[in-house]
Each structure stands twice: as structure tokens, then as C-alpha cells.
Design an enzyme around this catalytic site. Structure first.
Site, PDB file in Angstrom:
ATOM      1  N   LYS A 109      -0.420  -2.453 -41.836  1.00 52.98           N
ATOM      2  CA  LYS A 109      -0.153  -3.504 -40.857  1.00 52.98           C
ATOM      3  C   LYS A 109      -1.450  -4.143 -40.410  1.00 52.98           C
ATOM      4  O   LYS A 109      -2.532  -3.578 -40.549  1.00 52.98           O
ATOM      5  CB  LYS A 109       0.599  -2.949 -39.643  1.00 52.98           C
ATOM      6  CG  LYS A 109      -0.228  -2.080 -38.710  1.00 52.98           C
ATOM      7  CD  LYS A 109       0.587  -1.637 -37.504  1.00 52.98           C
ATOM      8  CE  LYS A 109      -0.280  -0.824 -36.536  1.00 52.98           C
ATOM      9  NZ  LYS A 109       0.488  -0.355 -35.367  1.00 52.98           N
TER      10      LYS A 109
ATOM     11  N   GLU B 199       0.841  -1.189   0.000  1.00 50.61           N
ATOM     12  CA  GLU B 199       0.000   0.000   0.000  1.00 50.61           C
ATOM     13  C   GLU B 199       0.884   1.250   0.000  1.00 50.61           C
ATOM     14  O   GLU B 199       1.984   1.252   0.537  1.00 50.61           O
ATOM     15  CB  GLU B 199      -0.910   0.016   1.228  1.00 50.61           C
ATOM     16  CG  GLU B 199      -2.010  -1.027   1.191  1.00 50.61           C
ATOM     17  CD  GLU B 199      -2.920  -0.948   2.412  1.00 50.61           C
ATOM     18  OE1 GLU B 199      -2.757  -0.006   3.218  1.00 50.61           O
ATOM     19  OE2 GLU B 199      -3.772  -1.836   2.564  1.00 50.61           O
TER      20      GLU B 199
ATOM     21  N   THR C  34       6.337  -3.111 -33.492  1.00 51.75           N
ATOM     22  CA  THR C  34       5.705  -2.481 -34.649  1.00 51.75           C
ATOM     23  C   THR C  34       6.671  -1.543 -35.356  1.00 51.75           C
ATOM     24  O   THR C  34       6.800  -1.570 -36.587  1.00 51.75           O
ATOM     25  CB  THR C  34       4.445  -1.706 -34.212  1.00 51.75           C
ATOM     26  OG1 THR C  34       3.490  -2.623 -33.663  1.00 51.75           O
ATOM     27  CG2 THR C  34       3.820  -0.973 -35.387  1.00 51.75           C
TER      28      THR C  34
END
Length: 327
Positions: A203, A48, A239
Site C-alpha cells: 500500500k 474543565e 485501509t
């Protein structure tokens, strides 16, 4: 009866940051010639997060700088807690300065039973108490509509263009979009580089496979030309690396990659180093540690732009004027 109007005392500009990118916040503070507000932030044993401002911020105009870098959920939660703390400490106005906004790529449903995560993040920021958001190059501009309040959408394009124009032959340059969806941005790049030709890489993407797309072929004239491949971010680099190779196979003389955000996750540095690009240019919206750096990488600062935008917001000026009316 006293009918005079009493002026409100001038607001105080306060700048604070979490642990996501303190170097960027420090650079913005230097540009504004102010000190960062001391913030105590740490994690408990069960992970936390705890935050506390070390000085009073009552009545201030506070800007909280926190990009959502990895671990993304921790960076996001820490920002939400800082916003809540500022609200409960009676700050007059709270601006979440998020140079890189998490979950922005999840801005619509591609398949049934999916969340629209970008909308959820906007709702979380608003519910926590943010009065406005400032971000740089959102994945899609319409994400601004997810937040119920003012959004200052800053552009890194001027920073990138000013640098890239010194790295290419402006009489022999072609701007290339990595996919059809970024054509509009590529058109703007082409305009700023003197009206040069455009091309895009066709693509295909499997929506069931994250971080995976296949570059097939280039549409447009790139043979013998210096290509500038533009995108909003480079995550795993797959990519972009494939697009560079497609361009080189199509006869491009050289390829410079320019993107705003550089998470550079996992194999990205090696992929970009090996892909054949002359140079990969990103900004420092996210921290890029030494392990992610490679010889072809150039990192440009965005602190001056952020500082100017923050000053305009604080002075109730025009952020749009910083970007030729396009912000």
C-alpha cells in the site's frame, strides 16, 4: 541497640477508573475479586475536568484503568488528573493502565516541524506521577523507550489467536499483513497458527492526508486460501476494507480480520460491513457502543489478561511469563 528488621505492612491493591471505559474496569475488578474505588468525576461548564477519590488511598498500590478513547484529549486529561490526585493523596505506587495509548501512531517525524506526540504523552504521564505504565499492543514496541520507568507491554495475540484458530481451516490458512511494516507481527501469527504461509498487501500512504492509504496489490499466495488479515487497530476502516477487497480480487476463499483495538471511527462500521470480510474480530480495549456494531463484528474480552498482569505487578511477579517470555 535494636538491630531487628521491621517488615513493611502488606500493600493494598486498589483499582480505580475514569469515565472512558468503566465496563472494562468493572470486568477487571471482578476477575481480581475486588471492588472498584469510588471516583467522583465530572466536567465544569467550560469543559474543565474534576476528579476526586472518595476514599483514602494513602500507602496503596493503585492501578488506574483508562484507555484513551474518543474524545481522546478528555480521556487523556482525566487520566493525568487521576494520577496527580493519587500522587497528592500519598499512594505508594501508581500504575497507569492504558489499554489503548493515545498518539501512539505519532511515534516519529515523517516531515519537518512535526511533534513526536507519543513521546510527549509518555512525558505527561511521568510528570503527572505515574510510576509505571501498562498497555496492550502499542503501535510500535519501541514506544516503551519513551517512558522513563517500567512499561508492561501486554499482547492481545494469545486472545485473538485462540479465537481465530476456531474460525479458519488451519490446513488452508494464510496470514496477511496489511502493509510491509506489520510483517513481524504476521510472522508471529503464522507461527502460532502452525507455520502457515505469509502474504502482505502493498500500500501507499500520503503523509499529508490523515487516515488515507491505498492498497495496491497482494504479495504472496492467497488464491483459494482462508486469509487472516492482522493489524493493531482499525480506525476509519479504509485501509482494512481496501485490503480485504484486494485479497478477494486475488482469489482468496475467505478473509477474517483480526485487530487488537477498535476505535471504529466515522464510516468504519459501514466500510467493514460492506468490504466482504467473513468476520471482523477486535478486543474490548476500547468501548464499542451499539451504534458501531455490525453483524460481522466479534468483540473479545481482555479483562482476564489485564487482571493477571495487574496481579503479577502487585505481587512483584513476572508479567513476561504470561506471554511466553515475549512481553
Amino acid at each position: 541497640m535494636n538491630t531487628s528488621i521491621h517488615s513493611v505492612p502488606d500493600r493494598e491493591l486498589v483499582l480505580a477508573t475514569g469515565r472512558a471505559h468503566p465496563e472494562l474496569a468493572a470486568a477487571v475488578a471482578r476477575e481480581l475479586d475486588i471492588d472498584l474505588l469510588p471516583v467522583s468525576a465530572y466536567d465544569f461548564a467550560n469543559s474543565e475536568t474534576y476528579v476526586r477519590f472518595s476514599e483514602s488511598i494513602r500507602g496503596t498500590d493503585i492501578f488506574l484503568i483508562q484507555p484513551h478513547n474518543a474524545p481522546v484529549n478528555q480521556s487523556l486529561m482525566e487520566l493525568l488528573l487521576m494520577i496527580d490526585a493519587a500522587k497528592r493523596a500519598s499512594a505508594d505506587r501508581i500504575t497507569a493502565v492504558v489499554p489503548f495509548l493515545a498518539y501512539a501512531r505519532q511515534d516519529k517525524k515523517s516531515r519537518g516541524r512535526e511533534p513526536i506526540s507519543a513521546r510527549l504523552v509518555a512525558d505527561l504521564l511521568k510528570t503527572a506521577g505515574a510510576d509505571r505504565i501498562m498497555s496492550i499492543d502499542l503501535h510500535t514496541a519501541q514506544i516503551q523507550g519513551f517512558f522513563d520507568g517500567p512499561v508492561d507491554h501486554l499482547w492481545a495475540m494469545p486472545v485473538l489467536v485462540d479465537y481465530v484458530r476456531t474460525r479458519v481451516d488451519l490446513d488452508n490458512v494464510t496470514v496477511v499483513s496489511p502493509d510491509a511494516g506489520r510483517i513481524r507481527v504476521a510472522e508471529q501469527w503464522a507461527g502460532k497458527l502452525g507455520g502457515c504461509p505469509l502474504a502482505f498487501v502493498h500500500k501507499t500512504r500520503d503523509v499529508t492526508q490523515p487516515n488515507k492509504a491505498t492498497a495496491n496489490r497482494v504479495v504472496g499466495e492467497v488464491e483459494g486460501r482462508d486469509c487472516v488479515l492482522v493489524d493493531d487497530l482499525i480506525d476509519t476502516g479504509g485501509t482494512i476494507a481496501e485490503a480485504v477487497k484486494v485479497l478477494m480480487d486475488a482469489g482468496a476463499k475467505s478473509v477474517v480480520v483480526a485487530a487488537t483495538h477498535g476505535p471504529l471511527s466515522g464510516p468504519a462500521p459501514q466500510r467493514l460491513h460492506d468490504c466482504g470480510a467473513t468476520e471482523v474480530v477486535v478486543t474490548d480495549t476500547l468501548p464499542i457502543e451499539p451504534s458501531k456494531r455490525f453483524p460481522e463484528l466479534t468483540v473479545l474480552p481482555v479483562a482476564p489478561m489485564l487482571a493477571r498482569a495487574i496481579r503479577q505487578v502487585f505481587d512483584d511477579g513476572s508479567v513476561t511469563s504470561l506471554f511466553d517470555g515475549n512481553s
